[in-house]
Structures are given as C-alpha cells and as structure tokens.
Design a protein around this motif. Structure first.
Motif, mmCIF file in Angstrom:
data_model
loop_
_atom_site.group_PDB
_atom_site.id
_atom_site.type_symbol
_atom_site.label_atom_id
_atom_site.label_comp_id
_atom_site.label_asym_id
_atom_site.label_seq_id
_atom_site.Cartn_x
_atom_site.Cartn_y
_atom_site.Cartn_z
ATOM 1 N N THR A 36 -5.575 -0.293 -7.297
ATOM 2 C CA THR A 36 -4.574 0.764 -7.422
ATOM 3 C C THR A 36 -3.975 0.741 -8.827
ATOM 4 O O THR A 36 -4.137 -0.217 -9.582
ATOM 5 N N ALA A 37 -3.289 1.812 -9.166
ATOM 6 C CA ALA A 37 -2.796 1.987 -10.528
ATOM 7 C C ALA A 37 -1.784 0.920 -10.930
ATOM 8 O O ALA A 37 -1.626 0.615 -12.116
ATOM 9 N N ASP A 38 -1.082 0.343 -9.951
ATOM 10 C CA ASP A 38 -0.061 -0.665 -10.271
ATOM 11 C C ASP A 38 -0.647 -2.060 -10.443
ATOM 12 O O ASP A 38 0.090 -3.039 -10.576
ATOM 13 N N GLY A 39 -1.986 -2.176 -10.441
ATOM 14 C CA GLY A 39 -2.623 -3.470 -10.600
ATOM 15 C C GLY A 39 -2.895 -4.195 -9.298
ATOM 16 O O GLY A 39 -3.450 -5.295 -9.310
ATOM 17 N N GLY A 40 -2.510 -3.585 -8.191
ATOM 18 C CA GLY A 40 -2.759 -4.183 -6.888
ATOM 19 C C GLY A 40 -4.052 -3.678 -6.274
ATOM 20 O O GLY A 40 -4.941 -3.168 -6.964
ATOM 21 N N TYR A 41 -4.130 -3.786 -4.952
ATOM 22 C CA TYR A 41 -5.331 -3.392 -4.235
ATOM 23 C C TYR A 41 -4.939 -2.679 -2.942
ATOM 24 O O TYR A 41 -3.840 -2.869 -2.409
ATOM 25 N N ALA A 42 -5.861 -1.873 -2.442
ATOM 26 C CA ALA A 42 -5.727 -1.264 -1.127
ATOM 27 C C ALA A 42 -6.981 -1.595 -0.344
ATOM 28 O O ALA A 42 -8.083 -1.640 -0.896
ATOM 29 N N LEU A 55 -15.140 6.139 4.824
ATOM 30 C CA LEU A 55 -14.297 6.356 3.652
ATOM 31 C C LEU A 55 -14.873 5.692 2.399
ATOM 32 O O LEU A 55 -14.401 5.951 1.294
ATOM 33 N N SER A 56 -15.883 4.849 2.562
ATOM 34 C CA SER A 56 -16.562 4.300 1.388
ATOM 35 C C SER A 56 -17.321 5.386 0.630
ATOM 36 O O SER A 56 -17.733 5.182 -0.518
ATOM 37 N N LYS A 57 -17.477 6.556 1.251
ATOM 38 C CA LYS A 57 -18.086 7.713 0.584
ATOM 39 C C LYS A 57 -17.028 8.723 0.134
ATOM 40 O O LYS A 57 -17.346 9.855 -0.239
ATOM 41 N N ALA A 58 -15.762 8.299 0.188
ATOM 42 C CA ALA A 58 -14.670 9.205 -0.168
ATOM 43 C C ALA A 58 -14.599 9.430 -1.673
ATOM 44 O O ALA A 58 -15.220 8.716 -2.475
ATOM 45 N N ARG A 59 -13.807 10.425 -2.067
ATOM 46 C CA ARG A 59 -13.515 10.702 -3.476
ATOM 47 C C ARG A 59 -12.128 10.155 -3.791
ATOM 48 O O ARG A 59 -11.167 10.412 -3.066
ATOM 49 N N ARG A 60 -12.038 9.396 -4.881
ATOM 50 C CA ARG A 60 -10.744 8.895 -5.298
ATOM 51 C C ARG A 60 -9.946 10.000 -5.971
ATOM 52 O O ARG A 60 -10.447 10.718 -6.833
ATOM 53 N N GLU A 61 -8.696 10.131 -5.567
ATOM 54 C CA GLU A 61 -7.765 11.042 -6.216
ATOM 55 C C GLU A 61 -6.518 10.220 -6.521
ATOM 56 O O GLU A 61 -5.623 10.097 -5.687
ATOM 57 N N GLY A 62 -6.512 9.602 -7.700
ATOM 58 C CA GLY A 62 -5.464 8.639 -8.012
ATOM 59 C C GLY A 62 -5.632 7.432 -7.117
ATOM 60 O O GLY A 62 -6.706 6.830 -7.055
ATOM 61 N N ASP A 63 -4.574 7.081 -6.398
ATOM 62 C CA ASP A 63 -4.643 5.959 -5.468
ATOM 63 C C ASP A 63 -5.000 6.399 -4.052
ATOM 64 O O ASP A 63 -5.017 5.571 -3.131
ATOM 65 N N ASP A 64 -5.275 7.679 -3.862
ATOM 66 C CA ASP A 64 -5.609 8.200 -2.543
ATOM 67 C C ASP A 64 -7.119 8.377 -2.396
ATOM 68 O O ASP A 64 -7.853 8.479 -3.383
ATOM 69 N N LYS A 73 -6.984 13.489 3.351
ATOM 70 C CA LYS A 73 -6.650 12.568 2.262
ATOM 71 C C LYS A 73 -5.712 11.488 2.764
ATOM 72 O O LYS A 73 -4.730 11.775 3.462
ATOM 73 N N PHE A 74 -6.005 10.237 2.386
ATOM 74 C CA PHE A 74 -5.249 9.082 2.854
ATOM 75 C C PHE A 74 -4.681 8.319 1.666
ATOM 76 O O PHE A 74 -5.353 8.140 0.647
ATOM 77 N N ASP A 75 -3.432 7.838 1.819
ATOM 78 C CA ASP A 75 -2.838 7.030 0.757
ATOM 79 C C ASP A 75 -3.191 5.556 0.983
ATOM 80 O O ASP A 75 -3.833 5.206 1.992
ATOM 81 N N PRO A 76 -2.811 4.650 0.071
ATOM 82 C CA PRO A 76 -3.218 3.247 0.208
ATOM 83 C C PRO A 76 -2.709 2.553 1.472
ATOM 84 O O PRO A 76 -3.261 1.527 1.864
#
Length: 359
Positions: A36-42, A55-64, A73-76
């Motif tokens: 994730t953008a803050d240096g962490g993980y989801a 969701l491993s075939k999902a498109r990243r939109e920022g951290d979503d 669309k799902f958030d972290p």
C-alpha cells in the motif's frame, strides 16, 4: 488441522513488486497480497464476494482492487467501496482481510482472530540486510504436508545420509544426540559434533568441533546459528554454547528458515543464509550452491516419503531416540489446535465471548 492464531510467512519482501499483486494460499485459503502507499501491506481473500472471481486478477486503483468481472471495488480492509451502477452498497458486501506485516525481510499473515494478532509472537529472525553480513535467500514448494518438512528440520541425524556431498556431513551426526530444551511455543536444539574433517573455510586447520544451535518455533520457523571450532573446543566449553573469546570460530553461519502449509499436501519452505562479510562473494556463492543442492535433496526424499505414507496412512511408524524433537513439536502444535478448538466450541455455546471469529 492447523493452528489459526499464528503468524505464517508467505513470501520474502522482495517477492512483492511495488504495484503488483502476489497470489498465494495459506491453510487452504487463497489470498492476494499487495503493498500500500503508506509502506504497509494488504492481504485479502482471493475471491470477489459477488460472483467469486479471483481478486488476484483485479486491477489496482491506488490502494483499492477493482474486480475485473463486474467491477466491484474493494479497499485494503476488504470493504466494498463501489458497485458500478448501484449507489447503495449493502453492509455485507465485503471480502475477508488478514492482518499482514513485514518483519525480518519476511511477509507474515495472521490466519485466526484478528484481535489476537500480536506482532510480539513473530519469531525474531535476521533480516537479509543485517549490517555486517552477506545473505542469500530463496524458497521451494513441496508436494507434502508441512509437518513432514518440520520433522526433517528437527532431526539432523539425516544429514549424513541425505547430504554427504552437499553439506559434507559425516555419519557422526547420526550418532550424536542433541540437547533439546523447551521454549515458549517452540524448542531449542543444540549439539557439538566432535573431531570432524573441515568441509568449509580453511582446509588446513585440522580437525574441528562443529557447534549448531537453533530455535524451532510454531508453526515451523527455524533460527539457526553454527560455528566450526578447533577440535577440543567442545570440551573447553563444557558442551555448552561456545565462548568465542576462548574458542574462536573459523566458520560462522546463520540461517532463517520457515515452513508454511499452503494447502493440504502442499507446503512452502523459505530459507536464507547469512555469513559475516569477511567472506568474499565467490565463497558465499559456492556455499549457497551447496545449500541449494541440500534443500533439493531434502525435497526429493520428503516428497517420496509422503507418497509412501499416503498409501497406508494408518500404518504406525517406529520411533527412534532422534524423534524426540519432532515428537515434542508435533505435540505442541496439536495442543495449540486443541486449545483453539475448545475456545471456539465454548464461544459457540455462549460460554465465553469471542470477538472477530474468523469464518
């Protein structure tokens, strides 16, 4: 059966690309992990709650993550934040998320009750970028139950027969019983193997006493350090940990290893070596080559053993004195599983509150 309230390694930190999605599974649960953008993980379950697309075939939109089947669309945290063409999002439109952290160059996920995800329970290893050391690392996936890999690592008497060339181990390993001590959620296994021919380092040093000691912690994390010392050092140290001011080490190695049950009959084995940076890179590479050979030798015999055992799973096995460590560790895992099951059953009866019970 597996321990749920436990941290499991899923990858080395370098396996996760900055904008990529890392697909894996732990305890039969497919998941996708990303930075994730803050240096962490989801870490989210690899299944959209709408029609089950991965969701491993999902498109990243920022951290979503945008599911590429119907666009949810799902958030972290796993909460759905958008359904195309549907303004109202039901509260149960979500996917499971897992606590996930980076420690000691490994990515760890917690598979049980999120409220109990205490990072203090992560075994303390050595990061790949530890100052003063050169490191090499990798992983292997096994077609076997993870407990079989744990058994292998808890009984070094196999070294002489599985690794006579890769590690240059003598049969003295099969005749020297280790000292085994209980730890909180693990064991410490240590021993000297006396009067050995040099296998690494200076070939002209004469006979050596080899000291090895490792903590082996739930669910299958090995933290090893070993030294090659001049013969007689075991006696000087009264068979205890070497005092390097009295018996200097001619060869030093540290290793961090972890076994993860990906699914029933499928496991991941991650490993590293760390050596003082006084050794040149060519020498470390040569040692690493032998270590990788040894890890492949382990896989070959363990997978073959597992296939034999699957044919007659109820056939008893005859224990030897060297099975003490692996027997204690299996007992420890079984005890933790029983305790978790007892707690879950009590919560189902309403005897005790249980927060954030995983489904």
């Amino acid at each position: 059966m597996y321990i749920k309230n436990c941290w499991y390694t899923v990858a080395w930190n370098y396996e996760l690309e900055d904008e990529g999605l890392f697909k894996t599974s732990v305890l039969n649960e497919p998941m996708v992990i990303y930075r994730t953008a803050d240096g962490g993980y989801a870490a989210l379950e690899d299944r959209c709650c709408h029609r089950g697309a991965p969701l491993s075939k999902a498109r990243r939109e920022g951290d979503d993550l945008r599911c590429m089947y119907h666009g949810l669309k799902f958030d972290p945290s796993g909460r759905c934040v958008e359904i195309p063409g549907q303004p109202k999002i039901p509260a149960n439109t979500c996917v499971r998320s897992y606590p996930v952290v980076e420690k000691h160059s490994w990515i760890w996920v917690w598979m049980g009750d999120p409220a109990k995800a205490d990072v203090a329970l992560i075994p303390r290893g050595m990061a790949l970028d530890t100052p003063g050391f050169k490191s090499r690392s990798g992983f292997i996936e096994y077609d076997t139950d993870y407990q079989e890999v744990n058994d292998n690592l808890l009984d070094f008497s196999h070294l002489a027969y599985v690794h006579p060339t890769s590690f240059g181990a003598s049969e003295d390993w099969a005749y020297t019983r280790p000292k085994i001590e209980r730890l909180d959620r693990g064991l410490c296994v240590s021993r000297y193997v006396r009067n050995q021919d040099p296998a690494f380092g200076d070939k002209g040093t004469g006979k050596l006493d080899l000291w090895s000691s490792y903590d082996y912690q739930v669910p299958g994390v090995m933290l090893l350090h070993s030294h090659a010392l001049l013969a007689g050092s075991a006696d000087i140290n009264n068979d205890g940990p070497p005092d390097l001011s009295k018996t200097p080490s001619l060869f030093t190695q540290y290793s961090c290893q972890a076994v993860t049950p990906l699914a029933d009959g499928r496991s991941r084995y991650s490993f590293s070596i760390l050596m003082p940076d006084v050794f040149d890179d060519d020498w470390v590479d040569e040692f690493w080559k032998g270590a990788r050979q040894a890890f492949d030798e382990d896989r070959e015999i363990i997978e073959a053993q597992y296939k034999v055992k699957l044919r007659t799973p109820d056939r008893p096995m005859i224990a030897t004195s060297f099975d003490a460590g692996l027997g204690q560790f299996r007992w420890m895992i079984d005890k933790l599983i029983r305790e978790e099951n007892t707690e879950v059953a009590a919560a189902a009866r309403g005897d005790v509150p249980l927060v954030n019970l995983p489904t």
